[in-house]
Write a protein that holds these residues in place. Sequence first.
Motif, PDB file in Angstrom:
ATOM      1  N   ASP A   1       9.363  -5.922 -14.664  1.00 52.94           N
ATOM      2  CA  ASP A   1      10.720  -6.639 -14.347  1.00 52.94           C
ATOM      3  C   ASP A   1      11.006  -7.963 -14.740  1.00 52.94           C
ATOM      4  O   ASP A   1      12.398  -8.479 -14.929  1.00 52.94           O
ATOM      5  CB  ASP A   1      10.818  -6.490 -12.764  1.00 52.94           C
ATOM      6  N   HIS A   2      10.116  -8.784 -15.023  1.00 54.24           N
ATOM      7  CA  HIS A   2      10.207 -10.209 -15.258  1.00 54.24           C
ATOM      8  C   HIS A   2      10.349 -10.371 -16.945  1.00 54.24           C
ATOM      9  O   HIS A   2      10.385 -11.466 -17.514  1.00 54.24           O
ATOM     10  CB  HIS A   2       9.123 -10.891 -14.957  1.00 54.24           C
ATOM     11  N   LYS A   3      10.267  -9.154 -17.763  1.00 47.86           N
ATOM     12  CA  LYS A   3      10.608  -9.216 -19.373  1.00 47.86           C
ATOM     13  C   LYS A   3       9.674 -10.216 -19.827  1.00 47.86           C
ATOM     14  O   LYS A   3      10.041 -10.932 -20.261  1.00 47.86           O
ATOM     15  CB  LYS A   3      11.852  -9.315 -19.535  1.00 47.86           C
ATOM     16  N   PRO A   4       8.431  -9.584 -19.911  1.00 48.11           N
ATOM     17  CA  PRO A   4       7.493 -10.827 -20.648  1.00 48.11           C
ATOM     18  C   PRO A   4       7.709 -10.748 -22.025  1.00 48.11           C
ATOM     19  O   PRO A   4       8.051  -9.868 -22.780  1.00 48.11           O
ATOM     20  CB  PRO A   4       5.970 -10.105 -20.205  1.00 48.11           C
ATOM     21  N   THR A   5       7.895 -11.841 -22.465  1.00 45.66           N
ATOM     22  CA  THR A   5       8.137 -12.315 -23.816  1.00 45.66           C
ATOM     23  C   THR A   5       6.712 -12.824 -24.590  1.00 45.66           C
ATOM     24  O   THR A   5       6.871 -12.844 -25.969  1.00 45.66           O
ATOM     25  CB  THR A   5       9.225 -13.342 -24.081  1.00 45.66           C
ATOM     26  N   GLU A   6       5.646 -12.926 -23.938  1.00 49.33           N
ATOM     27  CA  GLU A   6       4.446 -13.304 -24.695  1.00 49.33           C
ATOM     28  C   GLU A   6       3.419 -12.569 -24.211  1.00 49.33           C
ATOM     29  O   GLU A   6       3.411 -11.670 -23.553  1.00 49.33           O
ATOM     30  CB  GLU A   6       4.022 -14.836 -24.159  1.00 49.33           C
ATOM     31  N   VAL A   7       2.276 -12.771 -24.892  1.00 48.82           N
ATOM     32  CA  VAL A   7       1.261 -12.055 -24.655  1.00 48.82           C
ATOM     33  C   VAL A   7       0.691 -12.299 -23.108  1.00 48.82           C
ATOM     34  O   VAL A   7       0.373 -13.477 -22.773  1.00 48.82           O
ATOM     35  CB  VAL A   7       0.008 -12.092 -25.674  1.00 48.82           C
ATOM     36  N   CYS A   8       0.438 -11.370 -22.311  1.00 45.09           N
ATOM     37  CA  CYS A   8       0.135 -11.688 -21.193  1.00 45.09           C
ATOM     38  C   CYS A   8      -0.909 -10.408 -20.240  1.00 45.09           C
ATOM     39  O   CYS A   8      -0.574  -9.317 -20.657  1.00 45.09           O
ATOM     40  CB  CYS A   8       1.166 -12.121 -20.044  1.00 45.09           C
ATOM     41  N   ARG A   9      -1.727 -10.697 -19.368  1.00 47.76           N
ATOM     42  CA  ARG A   9      -2.228  -9.488 -18.687  1.00 47.76           C
ATOM     43  C   ARG A   9      -1.449  -9.186 -17.578  1.00 47.76           C
ATOM     44  O   ARG A   9      -0.991  -9.995 -16.758  1.00 47.76           O
ATOM     45  CB  ARG A   9      -3.700  -9.985 -18.298  1.00 47.76           C
ATOM     46  N   LEU A  10      -1.166  -8.040 -17.327  1.00 43.15           N
ATOM     47  CA  LEU A  10      -0.204  -7.702 -16.328  1.00 43.15           C
ATOM     48  C   LEU A  10      -1.076  -7.037 -15.274  1.00 43.15           C
ATOM     49  O   LEU A  10      -0.742  -6.987 -13.948  1.00 43.15           O
ATOM     50  CB  LEU A  10       0.611  -6.434 -16.670  1.00 43.15           C
ATOM     51  N   PHE A  11      -2.425  -6.618 -15.262  1.00 41.38           N
ATOM     52  CA  PHE A  11      -3.113  -6.119 -14.333  1.00 41.38           C
ATOM     53  C   PHE A  11      -4.694  -6.276 -14.892  1.00 41.38           C
ATOM     54  O   PHE A  11      -5.267  -6.129 -15.741  1.00 41.38           O
ATOM     55  CB  PHE A  11      -3.023  -4.642 -14.139  1.00 41.38           C
ATOM     56  N   HIS A  12      -5.401  -6.578 -13.921  1.00 41.81           N
ATOM     57  CA  HIS A  12      -6.890  -6.986 -14.189  1.00 41.81           C
ATOM     58  C   HIS A  12      -7.825  -6.631 -13.101  1.00 41.81           C
ATOM     59  O   HIS A  12      -7.970  -7.027 -11.912  1.00 41.81           O
ATOM     60  CB  HIS A  12      -7.237  -8.576 -14.109  1.00 41.81           C
ATOM     61  N   GLY A  13      -8.020  -5.354 -13.030  1.00 42.42           N
ATOM     62  CA  GLY A  13      -8.740  -4.534 -12.049  1.00 42.42           C
ATOM     63  C   GLY A  13     -10.316  -4.875 -12.149  1.00 42.42           C
ATOM     64  O   GLY A  13     -11.035  -5.084 -11.067  1.00 42.42           O
ATOM     65  N   ARG A  14     -10.660  -5.502 -13.234  1.00 41.04           N
ATOM     66  CA  ARG A  14     -12.029  -6.114 -13.157  1.00 41.04           C
ATOM     67  C   ARG A  14     -12.312  -7.387 -12.522  1.00 41.04           C
ATOM     68  O   ARG A  14     -13.580  -7.621 -12.261  1.00 41.04           O
ATOM     69  CB  ARG A  14     -12.749  -6.311 -14.786  1.00 41.04           C
ATOM     70  N   GLY A  15     -11.232  -7.815 -11.963  1.00 39.30           N
ATOM     71  CA  GLY A  15     -11.369  -9.177 -11.085  1.00 39.30           C
ATOM     72  C   GLY A  15     -11.706  -8.760  -9.696  1.00 39.30           C
ATOM     73  O   GLY A  15     -11.926  -9.574  -8.762  1.00 39.30           O
ATOM     74  N   LYS A  16     -12.085  -7.318  -9.233  1.00 39.90           N
ATOM     75  CA  LYS A  16     -12.644  -6.861  -7.973  1.00 39.90           C
ATOM     76  C   LYS A  16     -11.634  -7.109  -6.919  1.00 39.90           C
ATOM     77  O   LYS A  16     -12.153  -7.342  -5.775  1.00 39.90           O
ATOM     78  CB  LYS A  16     -13.932  -7.567  -7.554  1.00 39.90           C
ATOM     79  N   CYS A  17     -10.336  -7.243  -6.932  1.00 38.98           N
ATOM     80  CA  CYS A  17      -9.311  -7.384  -6.273  1.00 38.98           C
ATOM     81  C   CYS A  17      -8.530  -6.055  -5.982  1.00 38.98           C
ATOM     82  O   CYS A  17      -7.832  -5.840  -4.799  1.00 38.98           O
ATOM     83  CB  CYS A  17      -8.334  -8.195  -6.795  1.00 38.98           C
TER      84      CYS A  17
END
Length: 111
Positions: A29-45
Amino acid sequence: MAEEIISESPMMQASQLAVFFQQIETKLDHKPTEVCRLFHGRGKCWPGLEQLTCDWAANQLLVNLFKPVDDAFLSALKQGLAELAQSNRWEQAGGKAIVLQHRYSDGALQK
């Protein structure tokens, strides 16, 4: 002689994929314009999603699985990604492609 304890990685849970898609949709919804991580399940959260990440790069969604998953999880993930690709949210974010990569496989297969 000390016993060696081998801990298995947590099981991925198809029932938790709604959380994954909610996080992805919120960030799109924030229309990312740069490379970014949207989800990081490996962070144990995110219990049940520990072996899953999702990145945004050049209007492509890059979804990575780091451990094998059962058929129910894979089917639900693919269905959710297909639905996302058909959504207004995807169109408004300028999405062009979705890549699902099995990072645990020889040659890191892409499907």
